[in-house]
Design an enzyme around this catalytic site. Structure first.
Site, short mmCIF file in Angstrom:
data_model
loop_
_atom_site.label_atom_id
_atom_site.label_comp_id
_atom_site.label_asym_id
_atom_site.label_seq_id
_atom_site.Cartn_x
_atom_site.Cartn_y
_atom_site.Cartn_z
CE LYS A 1 -7.09 -28.42 -11.25
NZ LYS A 1 -8.20 -28.28 -10.29
CB ALA B 1 -2.96 -21.18 -1.62
N GLY C 1 -18.84 -31.23 -3.85
CA GLY C 1 -17.93 -31.29 -4.99
C GLY C 1 -18.55 -31.90 -6.23
P1 NAP Z 1 -3.46 -28.57 -5.94
O1 NAP Z 1 -3.28 -27.49 -6.91
O2 NAP Z 1 -2.46 -29.68 -5.83
O3 NAP Z 1 -3.65 -27.89 -4.47
C1 NAP Z 1 -3.75 -28.73 -3.38
C2 NAP Z 1 -4.00 -27.84 -2.14
O4 NAP Z 1 -4.25 -28.75 -1.07
C3 NAP Z 1 -2.81 -26.98 -1.74
O5 NAP Z 1 -3.28 -25.77 -1.19
C4 NAP Z 1 -2.15 -27.83 -0.66
O6 NAP Z 1 -1.47 -27.04 0.33
C5 NAP Z 1 -3.35 -28.44 -0.01
N1 NAP Z 1 -3.00 -29.67 0.68
C6 NAP Z 1 -2.62 -30.84 0.12
N2 NAP Z 1 -2.40 -31.76 1.10
C7 NAP Z 1 -2.66 -31.13 2.29
C8 NAP Z 1 -2.63 -31.53 3.66
N3 NAP Z 1 -2.31 -32.77 4.00
N4 NAP Z 1 -2.96 -30.63 4.62
C9 NAP Z 1 -3.34 -29.38 4.27
N5 NAP Z 1 -3.40 -28.93 2.99
C10 NAP Z 1 -3.07 -29.81 2.02
O7 NAP Z 1 -4.87 -29.34 -6.18
P2 NAP Z 1 -6.19 -28.79 -6.93
O8 NAP Z 1 -6.13 -29.15 -8.36
O9 NAP Z 1 -6.40 -27.39 -6.53
O10 NAP Z 1 -7.32 -29.74 -6.28
C11 NAP Z 1 -7.57 -29.64 -4.91
C12 NAP Z 1 -8.72 -30.56 -4.54
O11 NAP Z 1 -9.93 -30.12 -5.16
C13 NAP Z 1 -8.51 -31.99 -5.02
O12 NAP Z 1 -9.02 -32.87 -4.05
C14 NAP Z 1 -9.35 -32.08 -6.29
O13 NAP Z 1 -9.82 -33.39 -6.53
C15 NAP Z 1 -10.51 -31.18 -5.92
N6 NAP Z 1 -11.14 -30.61 -7.11
C16 NAP Z 1 -12.38 -31.02 -7.42
C17 NAP Z 1 -13.01 -30.46 -8.52
C18 NAP Z 1 -14.38 -30.86 -8.88
O14 NAP Z 1 -14.73 -30.80 -10.08
N7 NAP Z 1 -15.22 -31.20 -7.90
C19 NAP Z 1 -12.35 -29.54 -9.33
C20 NAP Z 1 -11.08 -29.15 -8.96
C21 NAP Z 1 -10.46 -29.69 -7.86
P3 NAP Z 1 0.09 -26.67 0.13
O15 NAP Z 1 0.12 -25.42 -0.68
O16 NAP Z 1 0.59 -26.44 1.54
O17 NAP Z 1 0.75 -27.86 -0.54
C1 DHK Z 2 -10.44 -32.59 -10.92
C2 DHK Z 2 -10.10 -31.29 -11.13
O1 DHK Z 2 -9.21 -30.69 -10.36
C3 DHK Z 2 -10.78 -30.53 -12.20
O2 DHK Z 2 -10.19 -29.29 -12.48
C4 DHK Z 2 -10.89 -31.41 -13.41
C5 DHK Z 2 -10.82 -33.40 -12.06
C6 DHK Z 2 -11.68 -32.67 -13.02
C7 DHK Z 2 -11.35 -34.75 -11.64
O3 DHK Z 2 -11.85 -35.46 -12.49
O4 DHK Z 2 -11.20 -35.11 -10.47
O5 DHK Z 2 -11.44 -30.74 -14.48
#
Ligand code: NAP
Ligand code: DHK
Length: 510
Positions: A293, A366, A476
């Site tokens: 992202k 973060a 979520g």
């Molecule tokens: P991202 O930008 O890759 O950020 C991942 C975050 O998780 C970072 O802060 C990372 O910490 C931390 N992390 C990863 N592995 C870890 C571990 N083993 N222990 C502690 N911290 C850890 O990912 P993102 O796009 O923000 O997404 C994050 C999560 O939210 C994902 O699971 C995604 O599927 C979910 N999500 C869901 C939705 C939804 O629509 N429900 C939308 C967006 C995201 P570091 O900085 O130390 O690497």
């Molecule tokens: C997960 C995210 O991080 C969102 O920002 C996307 C995607 C949807 C998912 O399908 O898991 O928009």
């Protein structure tokens, strides 16, 4: 439209016949008999039964060990078995380029009118250049192929574009296949880029090649039958990415709206390289997840001011040759939290304002989502604390939004106040690593509400613990639907998005 073929890889004729029936029932157009998978193969007897009973057009393949086959086979016996398959009425035979000339000459006398010979070349190491692939296709054609088959292996998803180019320009029927988990789109888009046929496994775990989706996934998740030369392509860019339900949900929405569009998973290692290779208008827009992202925010031609301020883009649309980036995560996350607080009659300290106003919101993570949520929460009057595994990222984000930073490892002892709100935006607890939580259960008693952005699974370990600790939870799936609404309306240019269809899809067990 490309044909959908299910390779039959059972070790007995009886099981192969049962699988052939299941393949037909599952919607296959063609089946492939992989004779090299049969134990104690008796050519005349077994081929007699397999071909007499055939209920679908059938390819007979007898892959030698030197070309990725399952058993050591005497070469003459192998070619005799393929000639017998021709005699017994197989619709296709698949023969390797190395022996094609000899084989095609040997059947020239008694070659049935309807027979099609597939001449194949399999590269289990890599995907060569367009020039090499083009000359290979010409060589296969000159060997007498009715259908050219080139199978390569993807080191990166951008390798597939070279096979698409060769398929599009080939003047005879061609099967272009890129094996491996970074080659899956070669199958999904076979109809769009001129493929004659592609392959899908009958069941998960029995793929005939790595990265081969099941026929159920091809049809139900990726809308394979709806993909054609003019289909608009959308997809989720990420790594990992196959856990996401977006393709299943968004393709239901596209079908409901009657759009000629498809949404897939893009397993991407290098985002700028992916965007550079798949830059044609055919690739109409991308959702973006872990870990791209922030890079996506720097890769778009134009970025919405809010997304730019956050430094995270999860949604892009191609307009007039430009990739425009924005963010729907922040709305998804904050509205899921606010909805849960309002449902519990919890107000903020600003009359008529957000229920998070004045509250201490502790955000774990973060990354892209952590940035989005912390930005909007601050805007709405919350006091924000960022806890992250990499403390420097927490510090940088806290400084950017005017909050406080704390190492994730110290969070369990952090409870300056009661009535705090906790939000997880790390990927800790996400499929396939379920059953773990980013914070010990005993720390949860200090929080009135716990939110988890993860939606696969819906009931993460953190939310299970939070419920048991007596906290209100926001999950979520609620976030997913709210962020998806904005994406679907942008991708389809239709409003409102068919939320009832999308909610049913995201909650279905498929
Ligand atoms: P991202 O930008 O890759 O950020 C991942 C975050 O998780 C970072 O802060 C990372 O910490 C931390 N992390 C990863 N592995 C870890 C571990 N083993 N222990 C502690 N911290 C850890 O990912 P993102 O796009 O923000 O997404 C994050 C999560 O939210 C994902 O699971 C995604 O599927 C979910 N999500 C869901 C939705 C939804 O629509 N429900 C939308 C967006 C995201 P570091 O900085 O130390 O690497
Ligand atoms: C997960 C995210 O991080 C969102 O920002 C996307 C995607 C949807 C998912 O399908 O898991 O928009």
């Amino acid at each position: 439209m490309a044909l959908l073929c299910v390779p039959l890889v059972a070790s007995s004729v009886e099981k192969m016949l049962l699988d052939a029936d299941r393949a037909k029932a599952s919607g296959a157009d063609v089946v492939e008999l992989r004779l090299d998978c049969l134990k104690n193969f008796q050519p005349r007897q077994d081929l007699g039964v397999l071909l007499r009973e055939k209920k679908l057009p059938t390819i007979v393949t007898y892959r030698p060990k030197w070309d990725g086959g399952r058993t050591e086979i005497d070469e003459q016996k192998r070619l005799d078995a393929l000639r017998l398959a021709v005699e017994l009425g197989s619709d296709y035979v698949d023969v390797e380029l190395k022996v094609a000339d000899e084989f095609i000459k040997s059947i020239s006398e008694k070659r049935p009118e309807m027979l099609k010979v597939i001449v194949s070349s399999c590269n289990y190491e890599n995907t060569p250049s367009v020039e090499i692939l083009t000359s290979l296709a010409a060589k296969i054609r000159s060997a007498g192929a009715d259908i050219v088959k080139i199978a390569t292996t993807a080191k990166d998803i951008t390798d597939v574009s070279r096979v698409f180019q060769v398929c599009t320009s080939c003047k005879v029927p061609i099967i272009g296949l890129v094996m491996g988990d970074r080659g899956v789109i070669s199958r999904l888009f076979a109809s769009k880029f001129g493929g004659y046929l592609t392959y899908a496994a009958l069941d998960g775990g029995i793929e005939s090649a790595v990265g081969e989706p099941t026929i159920k996934k091809m049809l139900d998740v990726y809308n394979f039958r709806r993909v054609g030369r003019d289909t608009q392509i959308f997809g989720l860019i990420g790594n990992p990415v196959y856990h996401s339900k977006s393709p299943f949900v968004y393709n239901k929405a596209f079908s409901f709206l009657g759009l000629n569009a498809v949404f897939v998973h893009f397993l991407v290692d290098d985002l700028p390289s992916f965007l550079n290779v798949y830059s044609s208008p055919d690739f109409a827009g991308f959702s973006c997840t872990i870990p791209h992202k922030e890079i996506m925010c720097r890769s778009c031609d134009e970025v919405d001011p809010i997304a730019k301020a956050m430094g995270a883009v999860n949604t892009t649309i191609r307009r007039d040759g430009k990739l425009i980036g924005c963010n729907t995560d922040y709305i998804g996350a904050i509205s899921a939290i606010e909805e849960a607080l309002r449902a519990a009659n919890i107000q903020g300290n600003i009359p008529g304002g957000s229920p998070v106003a004045g509250k201490l919101l502790v955000i774990m993570g973060a990354g892209g989502t952590g940035k989005a949520l912390s930005y909007i929460a601050k805007e709405k009057g919350a006091r924000v604390v960022i806890a992250n595994r990499t403390y420097e990222r927490a510090e940088k984000l806290a400084q950017a939004i005017g909050g406080q930073a704390i190492p994730l490892s110290e969070l369990e002892d952090f409870h300056p106040e009661e009535e705090m709100i906790l939000a997880n935006t790390t990927s800790v607890g996400m499929y396939p690593n379920t059953g773990v939580s980013p914070i010990p259960k005993h720390a949860l008693k200090h929080y009135i509400l716990v939110f988890d952005a993860i939606y696969t699974p819906r009931d993460t370990q953190l939310l299970i613990d939070a419920k048991e600790a007596g906290a209100i939870i926001a999950d979520g799936v609620e976030m997913f639907l709210r962020q998806a609404k904005g994406q679907i309306e942008l991708y389809t240019n239709r409003s409102p998005a068919p939320m009832h269809i999308m909610e049913e899809a995201v909650l279905s067990k498929d």
